[in-house]
Motif scaffolding. Structure first.
Motif, mmCIF file in Angstrom:
data_model
loop_
_atom_site.group_PDB
_atom_site.id
_atom_site.type_symbol
_atom_site.label_atom_id
_atom_site.label_comp_id
_atom_site.label_asym_id
_atom_site.label_seq_id
_atom_site.Cartn_x
_atom_site.Cartn_y
_atom_site.Cartn_z
ATOM 1 N N GLU A 120 0.835 -1.192 0.000
ATOM 2 C CA GLU A 120 0.000 0.000 0.000
ATOM 3 C C GLU A 120 0.874 1.248 0.000
ATOM 4 N N LYS A 121 0.482 2.239 -0.787
ATOM 5 C CA LYS A 121 1.303 3.441 -0.886
ATOM 6 C C LYS A 121 0.522 4.729 -0.623
ATOM 7 N N CYS A 122 -0.775 4.692 -0.781
ATOM 8 C CA CYS A 122 -1.544 5.927 -0.648
ATOM 9 C C CYS A 122 -2.846 5.623 0.083
ATOM 10 N N GLY A 123 -3.229 6.478 0.996
ATOM 11 C CA GLY A 123 -4.454 6.275 1.771
ATOM 12 C C GLY A 123 -5.630 7.067 1.236
ATOM 13 N N LEU A 124 -5.487 7.655 0.043
ATOM 14 C CA LEU A 124 -6.586 8.394 -0.591
ATOM 15 C C LEU A 124 -7.141 9.467 0.336
ATOM 16 N N CYS A 125 -6.234 10.204 0.978
ATOM 17 C CA CYS A 125 -6.689 11.127 2.013
ATOM 18 C C CYS A 125 -7.387 12.359 1.443
ATOM 19 N N GLY A 126 -7.246 12.584 0.149
ATOM 20 C CA GLY A 126 -7.997 13.686 -0.445
ATOM 21 C C GLY A 126 -7.249 15.006 -0.487
ATOM 22 N N GLU A 127 -6.103 15.066 0.170
ATOM 23 C CA GLU A 127 -5.300 16.300 0.119
ATOM 24 C C GLU A 127 -3.850 15.896 0.312
ATOM 25 N N CYS A 128 -3.187 15.686 -0.788
ATOM 26 C CA CYS A 128 -1.853 15.077 -0.733
ATOM 27 C C CYS A 128 -0.838 15.996 -0.062
ATOM 28 N N ILE A 129 -0.033 15.404 0.813
ATOM 29 C CA ILE A 129 0.987 16.189 1.528
ATOM 30 C C ILE A 129 2.394 15.658 1.241
ATOM 31 N N LEU A 130 2.530 14.922 0.160
ATOM 32 C CA LEU A 130 3.839 14.321 -0.132
ATOM 33 C C LEU A 130 4.950 15.362 -0.299
ATOM 34 N N HIS A 131 4.574 16.578 -0.662
ATOM 35 C CA HIS A 131 5.586 17.631 -0.806
ATOM 36 C C HIS A 131 6.162 18.041 0.548
ATOM 37 N N ILE A 181 7.154 10.515 0.679
ATOM 38 C CA ILE A 181 6.810 9.250 1.352
ATOM 39 C C ILE A 181 5.545 9.504 2.161
ATOM 40 N N CYS A 182 4.548 8.654 1.986
ATOM 41 C CA CYS A 182 3.249 8.955 2.589
ATOM 42 C C CYS A 182 3.143 8.451 4.033
ATOM 43 N N PRO A 183 3.069 9.378 4.995
ATOM 44 C CA PRO A 183 2.939 8.936 6.386
ATOM 45 C C PRO A 183 1.502 8.547 6.725
ATOM 46 N N ILE A 184 0.550 9.026 5.961
ATOM 47 C CA ILE A 184 -0.849 8.737 6.261
ATOM 48 C C ILE A 184 -1.072 7.224 6.247
ATOM 49 N N ILE A 185 -0.520 6.580 5.248
ATOM 50 C CA ILE A 185 -0.791 5.155 5.129
ATOM 51 C C ILE A 185 0.414 4.290 5.472
HETATM 52 S S1 SF4 Z 1 -0.743 12.181 1.468
HETATM 53 FE FE1 SF4 Z 1 -0.643 9.972 1.272
HETATM 54 S S2 SF4 Z 1 -2.777 9.324 1.469
HETATM 55 FE FE2 SF4 Z 1 -2.829 11.489 1.037
HETATM 56 S S3 SF4 Z 1 -3.044 11.580 -1.205
HETATM 57 FE FE3 SF4 Z 1 -0.837 11.757 -0.735
HETATM 58 S S4 SF4 Z 1 -0.068 9.664 -0.872
HETATM 59 FE FE4 SF4 Z 1 -2.296 9.517 -0.717
#
Ligand code: SF4
Ligand code: SF4
Lengths: 310, 223
Positions: B130-141, B146-150
């Protein structure tokens, strides 16, 4: 200065503070909590009440806090981010304040995987850093987490946090402590110290940054009952460092329990005399609360200062 | 892509225990790539069910079809004829596909053959993560890509927590601590100062919040 709690005053007065931990039971009787509270009353300045530690269902920290207060000890309510969203956290803490609780310790909480409800859904709506920041803002700026104004009777907690000098990345541990201080943490309780060398290195970095001047650090002490307990913490629990020499020392002891108490006393004396920047100890005698009075007394920390806040 | 895995065959069989004829509808999209519901998996599941029922002395007629994808209603239309005389449709698509099929055939019993797990990708052949939690507001920047949400077990935004040791998360020695990864990357990029900024709580109203989320592009809507 108006003190937020007894613990606040003791630390601000420059005393070497003593806190301990009481773990609530897995049933609905407060008998044990009250028994331990009576026993610890004269030996500690405040006691932590764990919040479903290791994700095992127990009497809640706030309900336990009521019993503890009733027995004449100041509670430090632990609040984890695992089980409550931002609405529940605020509601519970408003309630805790209304019941007379004045200290709160903010932490992420152990993952539910280790508890007795591993299939539960965790919450983590806010993290410990945000919790510290938002509680400080509640108090100092009279705002709910959302930013909405609290018209009156805002909760005025003395805010604590935890630090783990034994977790990784080691270089970032002092940064993270600084971040918590920036967020609003006023006292810090550390993870159980077994690796004194690493703790001293951590404290050296803390002093270099002057963080010991900005926050009160209480060193975490855990007396071990047996070498098996030491071995378990060494290998079975992430984020602890237990040196082999300690495991060996307990293994070779005639009476392991006595040895465990001796080790704890030595550690406290050492920290108090040798490690600059530490302002107290936090004794976590896990399921062994009854040894705390002896440890406190023999470490030269008895009697405790009398504090009258009025 | 969406990662799904097949349910235990006994569970699938139980869902259609009272049916004589079924259609197994595969999907050539994500679930084909993750080897859960493509052509091949559809055929294999169909034969397995037939054999199982034959052994029970209660033969099952199972026909198959593999849609280009089931998450677009237009690709389901070609199944109309096949669906007519079956007692149930077993969809091997993700949860989206199953719902589109159910929507198109209001009088049919439609069941899922897969558990839709997460969105992610493969690490090595046969392993998906799993790489993304579909949080609706990406904070990867803000977290070095690296996604901490998921990827953090506690979705912490100001990590790493006290459970991080030797690069691993407290939950398991097999799970990398996402915040150790973020730290390493920030360090390599010379941006450790970013780690000192207190990240505020997320706006979860942009994520699963109550009712389905919608994405709208006014400019491409055809009246
Ligand atoms: S922050 Fe993580 S969960 Fe949210 S959209 Fe980006 S990759 Fe997906
Ligand atoms: S150890 Fe790392 S990944 Fe695991 S919960 Fe803590 S910060 Fe998140």
């Amino acid at each position: 200065m108006k003190y937020l709690s007894k613990l606040h005053k003791i630390l601000e007065d420059g005393n070497f503070a003593v806190t301990a931990e009481i773990g609530p039971p897995k049933h609905a009787s407060a008998h044990g909590i009250r028994h331990h509270a009576e026993m610890l009353r004269d030996y500690v300045d405040a006691t932590n009440i764990t919040d479903c530690q290791t994700a095992i269902v127990r009497i809640s920290s706030i309900a336990s806090g009521v019993h503890i207060l009733d027995c004449g000890i100041e509670p430090i309510v632990q609040m984890t981010c695992r089980d409550r969203n931002r609405i529940a956290i605020q509601a519970d803490l408003l309630g805790a304040y209304s019941l007379g609780m004045r200290n709160v310790l903010c932490l992420s909480g152990d993952h539910q995987k280790f508890g007795n409800h591993p299939t539960a859904k965790n919450v983590y709506d806010v993290d410990s850093m945000q919790l510290i920041y938002l509680l400080r803002r509640m108090r100092d700026e009279k705002k709910f987490f959302s930013g909405e104004e609290i018209k009156e009777h805002e909760p005025r907690f003395y805010i604590g946090a935890v630090a783990n000098p034994f977790a990784d990345p080691f270089e970032f541990r002092v940064d993270r402590l600084e971040k918590k201080v920036e967020a609003g943490a006023q006292f810090i309780q550390t993870q159980c110290i077994f690796d004194m060398e690493r703790f001293e290195r951590f404290m050296e970095m803390v002093r270099e940054r002057g963080l010991d001047q900005r926050v009160h650090i209480l060193a975490g002490i855990t007396p071990l009952k047996s070498w098996r307990a030491a071995k378990y913490l060494q290998t079975g629990v992430s984020s602890m460092l237990v040196p082999d020499s300690l495991v060996e020392r307990l293994k070779n002891a005639e009476d392991q329990k006595r040895e465990g108490i001796e080790v704890a006393i030595e550690q406290i004396k050492y920290i108090k005399e040798k490690v600059k920047g530490v302002h107290g100890v936090h004794i976590m005698a896990i399921a062994w609360e009854e040894v705390v009075p002896e440890i406190v007394e023999r470490s030269g920390l008895y009697p405790r200062p009398k504090v009258d806040l009025e | 892509m969406i990662i799904a895995q097949q349910k235990p065959i006994k569970e699938i069989a139980a869902m259609i225990a009272d049916c004589k004829k079924v259609l197994l509808a595969g999907c050539q999209g994500c679930v084909a790539v993750c080897l859960a519901g493509g052509d091949k998996e559809t055929e294999i599941l169909a034969s397995a069910l037939r054999i199982m029922r034959k052994l029970e002395g209660n033969p099952l007629e199972a026909v198959t079809y593999a849609a280009t994808r089931q998450c677009d209603p237009e690709y389901i239309v070609p199944m109309d004829d096949l669906v007519k005389d079956v007692d149930a449709v077993i969809s091997l698509a993700c949860g989206v596909g199953v719902q589109y099929v159910a929507e198109r055939y209001p009088d049919k019993w439609v069941v899922p053959a897969l558990d839709t797990k997460f969105i992610g990708g493969s690490t090595v052949h046969g392993v998906w993560e799993e790489k993304c939690g579909l949080c609706g507001e990406c904070i990867l920047h803000r977290t070095g890509g690296i996604c901490p949400i998921i990827r953090c077990s506690k979705s912490i935004l100001n990590g790493p927590c006290g459970g991080s040791q030797y690069g691993k998360c407290e939950v398991s020695k097999d799970v990398d601590c996402a915040w150790q990864l973020i730290y390493d990357r920030m360090k390599a990029l010379g941006r450790l100062d970013k780690m000192m900024e207190i990240q505020m709580p997320k706006d979860w109203s942009k994520s699963r919040d109550g009712g389905p989320r919608r994405a709208v592009r006014e400019d491409v809507i055809i009246e």
